[in-house]
Scaffold this motif. Sequence first.
Motif, PDB file in Angstrom:
ATOM      1  N   ILE A  15      -7.782  -7.941   8.740  1.00  0.00           N
ATOM      2  CA  ILE A  15      -6.550  -7.665   7.267  1.00  0.00           C
ATOM      3  C   ILE A  15      -6.836  -8.664   6.675  1.00  0.00           C
ATOM      4  O   ILE A  15      -7.701  -9.998   6.843  1.00  0.00           O
ATOM      5  CB  ILE A  15      -4.958  -8.792   7.847  1.00  0.00           C
ATOM      6  CG1 ILE A  15      -5.021  -8.707   9.197  1.00  0.00           C
ATOM      7  CG2 ILE A  15      -4.416  -9.261   6.974  1.00  0.00           C
ATOM      8  CD1 ILE A  15      -4.087  -6.856   9.730  1.00  0.00           C
ATOM      9  N   THR A  16      -7.351  -8.660   5.169  1.00  0.00           N
ATOM     10  CA  THR A  16      -7.635  -9.319   4.247  1.00  0.00           C
ATOM     11  C   THR A  16      -6.462  -9.423   2.975  1.00  0.00           C
ATOM     12  O   THR A  16      -5.857  -8.891   2.424  1.00  0.00           O
ATOM     13  CB  THR A  16      -8.759  -7.904   3.240  1.00  0.00           C
ATOM     14  OG1 THR A  16      -9.526  -7.619   4.477  1.00  0.00           O
ATOM     15  CG2 THR A  16      -9.546  -9.232   2.201  1.00  0.00           C
ATOM     16  N   ARG A  17      -6.305 -10.806   2.121  1.00  0.00           N
ATOM     17  CA  ARG A  17      -4.723 -11.088   1.841  1.00  0.00           C
ATOM     18  C   ARG A  17      -5.706 -10.888  -0.020  1.00  0.00           C
ATOM     19  O   ARG A  17      -7.211 -10.772   0.126  1.00  0.00           O
ATOM     20  CB  ARG A  17      -5.238 -12.734   1.954  1.00  0.00           C
ATOM     21  CG  ARG A  17      -4.129 -12.975   0.590  1.00  0.00           C
ATOM     22  CD  ARG A  17      -3.886 -14.215   0.770  1.00  0.00           C
ATOM     23  NE  ARG A  17      -2.768 -14.873  -0.680  1.00  0.00           N
ATOM     24  CZ  ARG A  17      -2.250 -16.177  -0.735  1.00  0.00           C
ATOM     25  NH1 ARG A  17      -2.953 -16.949   0.187  1.00  0.00           N
ATOM     26  NH2 ARG A  17      -2.607 -16.324  -1.589  1.00  0.00           N
ATOM     27  N   GLN A  18      -5.397 -10.028  -0.817  1.00  0.00           N
ATOM     28  CA  GLN A  18      -5.922  -9.511  -1.871  1.00  0.00           C
ATOM     29  C   GLN A  18      -4.205 -10.006  -3.122  1.00  0.00           C
ATOM     30  O   GLN A  18      -3.570  -9.234  -3.730  1.00  0.00           O
ATOM     31  CB  GLN A  18      -6.011  -8.585  -2.237  1.00  0.00           C
ATOM     32  CG  GLN A  18      -6.891  -7.743  -1.230  1.00  0.00           C
ATOM     33  CD  GLN A  18      -7.215  -6.177  -1.302  1.00  0.00           C
ATOM     34  OE1 GLN A  18      -6.636  -5.860  -1.718  1.00  0.00           O
ATOM     35  NE2 GLN A  18      -8.475  -6.067  -1.025  1.00  0.00           N
ATOM     36  N   GLY A  19      -4.347 -11.171  -3.547  1.00  0.00           N
ATOM     37  CA  GLY A  19      -3.644 -11.506  -4.297  1.00  0.00           C
ATOM     38  C   GLY A  19      -1.791 -11.878  -3.617  1.00  0.00           C
ATOM     39  O   GLY A  19      -2.673 -12.136  -2.458  1.00  0.00           O
ATOM     40  N   ALA A  20      -0.997 -11.165  -3.526  1.00  0.00           N
ATOM     41  CA  ALA A  20       0.108 -11.270  -3.097  1.00  0.00           C
ATOM     42  C   ALA A  20       0.708 -10.327  -1.911  1.00  0.00           C
ATOM     43  O   ALA A  20       1.489  -9.624  -1.621  1.00  0.00           O
ATOM     44  CB  ALA A  20       1.788 -10.957  -4.591  1.00  0.00           C
ATOM     45  N   ASN A  21      -0.635  -9.325  -2.297  1.00  0.00           N
ATOM     46  CA  ASN A  21      -0.915  -7.930  -1.335  1.00  0.00           C
ATOM     47  C   ASN A  21      -1.527  -8.534  -0.104  1.00  0.00           C
ATOM     48  O   ASN A  21      -2.499  -9.293   0.210  1.00  0.00           O
ATOM     49  CB  ASN A  21      -0.751  -6.743  -2.261  1.00  0.00           C
ATOM     50  CG  ASN A  21      -0.457  -6.063  -2.973  1.00  0.00           C
ATOM     51  OD1 ASN A  21       1.146  -6.601  -3.330  1.00  0.00           O
ATOM     52  ND2 ASN A  21      -0.870  -5.876  -3.805  1.00  0.00           N
ATOM     53  N   VAL A  22      -1.807  -7.821   0.907  1.00  0.00           N
ATOM     54  CA  VAL A  22      -2.380  -7.493   2.161  1.00  0.00           C
ATOM     55  C   VAL A  22      -2.737  -5.929   2.725  1.00  0.00           C
ATOM     56  O   VAL A  22      -1.811  -5.520   2.212  1.00  0.00           O
ATOM     57  CB  VAL A  22      -1.799  -8.430   3.289  1.00  0.00           C
ATOM     58  CG1 VAL A  22      -2.554  -7.947   4.258  1.00  0.00           C
ATOM     59  CG2 VAL A  22      -1.125  -9.706   2.885  1.00  0.00           C
ATOM     60  N   GLU A  23      -4.320  -6.130   2.704  1.00  0.00           N
ATOM     61  CA  GLU A  23      -4.828  -4.970   2.468  1.00  0.00           C
ATOM     62  C   GLU A  23      -5.281  -4.910   4.361  1.00  0.00           C
ATOM     63  O   GLU A  23      -5.665  -5.715   5.006  1.00  0.00           O
ATOM     64  CB  GLU A  23      -5.864  -4.413   2.641  1.00  0.00           C
ATOM     65  CG  GLU A  23      -6.669  -3.101   2.402  1.00  0.00           C
ATOM     66  CD  GLU A  23      -7.930  -2.893   1.560  1.00  0.00           C
ATOM     67  OE1 GLU A  23      -8.124  -2.639   0.651  1.00  0.00           O
ATOM     68  OE2 GLU A  23      -9.323  -2.889   2.155  1.00  0.00           O
ATOM     69  N   VAL A  24      -4.566  -4.114   5.043  1.00  0.00           N
ATOM     70  CA  VAL A  24      -4.888  -3.742   6.370  1.00  0.00           C
ATOM     71  C   VAL A  24      -6.078  -3.031   6.901  1.00  0.00           C
ATOM     72  O   VAL A  24      -5.781  -1.603   5.960  1.00  0.00           O
ATOM     73  CB  VAL A  24      -3.443  -3.319   7.383  1.00  0.00           C
ATOM     74  CG1 VAL A  24      -3.392  -2.440   8.810  1.00  0.00           C
ATOM     75  CG2 VAL A  24      -2.330  -3.897   7.252  1.00  0.00           C
ATOM     76  N   SER A  25      -7.180  -3.039   7.294  1.00  0.00           N
ATOM     77  CA  SER A  25      -7.943  -1.665   7.533  1.00  0.00           C
ATOM     78  C   SER A  25      -8.483  -1.100   8.179  1.00  0.00           C
ATOM     79  O   SER A  25      -8.251  -2.520   9.116  1.00  0.00           O
ATOM     80  CB  SER A  25      -9.610  -1.776   6.523  1.00  0.00           C
ATOM     81  OG  SER A  25      -9.621  -3.271   6.363  1.00  0.00           O
ATOM     82  N   TRP A  26      -9.133   0.060   8.942  1.00  0.00           N
ATOM     83  CA  TRP A  26      -9.839   0.560  10.230  1.00  0.00           C
ATOM     84  C   TRP A  26     -11.673   1.067   9.674  1.00  0.00           C
ATOM     85  O   TRP A  26     -11.182   0.995   8.747  1.00  0.00           O
ATOM     86  CB  TRP A  26      -8.654   1.179  11.252  1.00  0.00           C
ATOM     87  CG  TRP A  26      -7.760   2.257  10.064  1.00  0.00           C
ATOM     88  CD1 TRP A  26      -8.948   3.580  10.085  1.00  0.00           C
ATOM     89  CD2 TRP A  26      -7.067   2.272   9.039  1.00  0.00           C
ATOM     90  NE1 TRP A  26      -7.910   3.990   9.305  1.00  0.00           N
ATOM     91  CE2 TRP A  26      -7.085   3.266   8.553  1.00  0.00           C
ATOM     92  CE3 TRP A  26      -6.149   1.013   8.846  1.00  0.00           C
ATOM     93  CZ2 TRP A  26      -5.894   3.864   7.696  1.00  0.00           C
ATOM     94  CZ3 TRP A  26      -5.220   1.231   7.579  1.00  0.00           C
ATOM     95  CH2 TRP A  26      -5.176   3.013   6.794  1.00  0.00           C
ATOM     96  N   SER A  27     -11.896   0.486  10.500  1.00  0.00           N
ATOM     97  CA  SER A  27     -13.361   1.663  10.933  1.00  0.00           C
ATOM     98  C   SER A  27     -13.101   2.748  11.752  1.00  0.00           C
ATOM     99  O   SER A  27     -11.742   3.035  11.193  1.00  0.00           O
ATOM    100  CB  SER A  27     -14.555   0.730  11.287  1.00  0.00           C
ATOM    101  OG  SER A  27     -13.849   1.077  12.865  1.00  0.00           O
TER     102      SER A  27
END
Length: 76
Positions: A15-27
């Motif tokens: 989980i990474t915060r990008q400004g007002a958004n959040v990015e959920v990523s997986w491998s």
Amino acid sequence: LSGLQLVKVPPGLTITRQGANVEVSWSADAVDYNLESSSSLGATATWVPVEAINPLFDAGSLTVSGGSAQFYRLRQ
């Protein structure tokens, strides 16, 4: 050696915060898992599949914008 037991470690989410958004990523380890979300945790939580990306077929990410709290999990 006696009693060797191999344990499979399940893939995780980043989980990474990008400004007002959040990015959920997986491998790519998450291939064939389902990404689910819930607005609560615990015994009463209702987990629902996220969009039409299930089951996961490669490494990827999802951008989530503002709004209320959401929890995410991978389920096989």
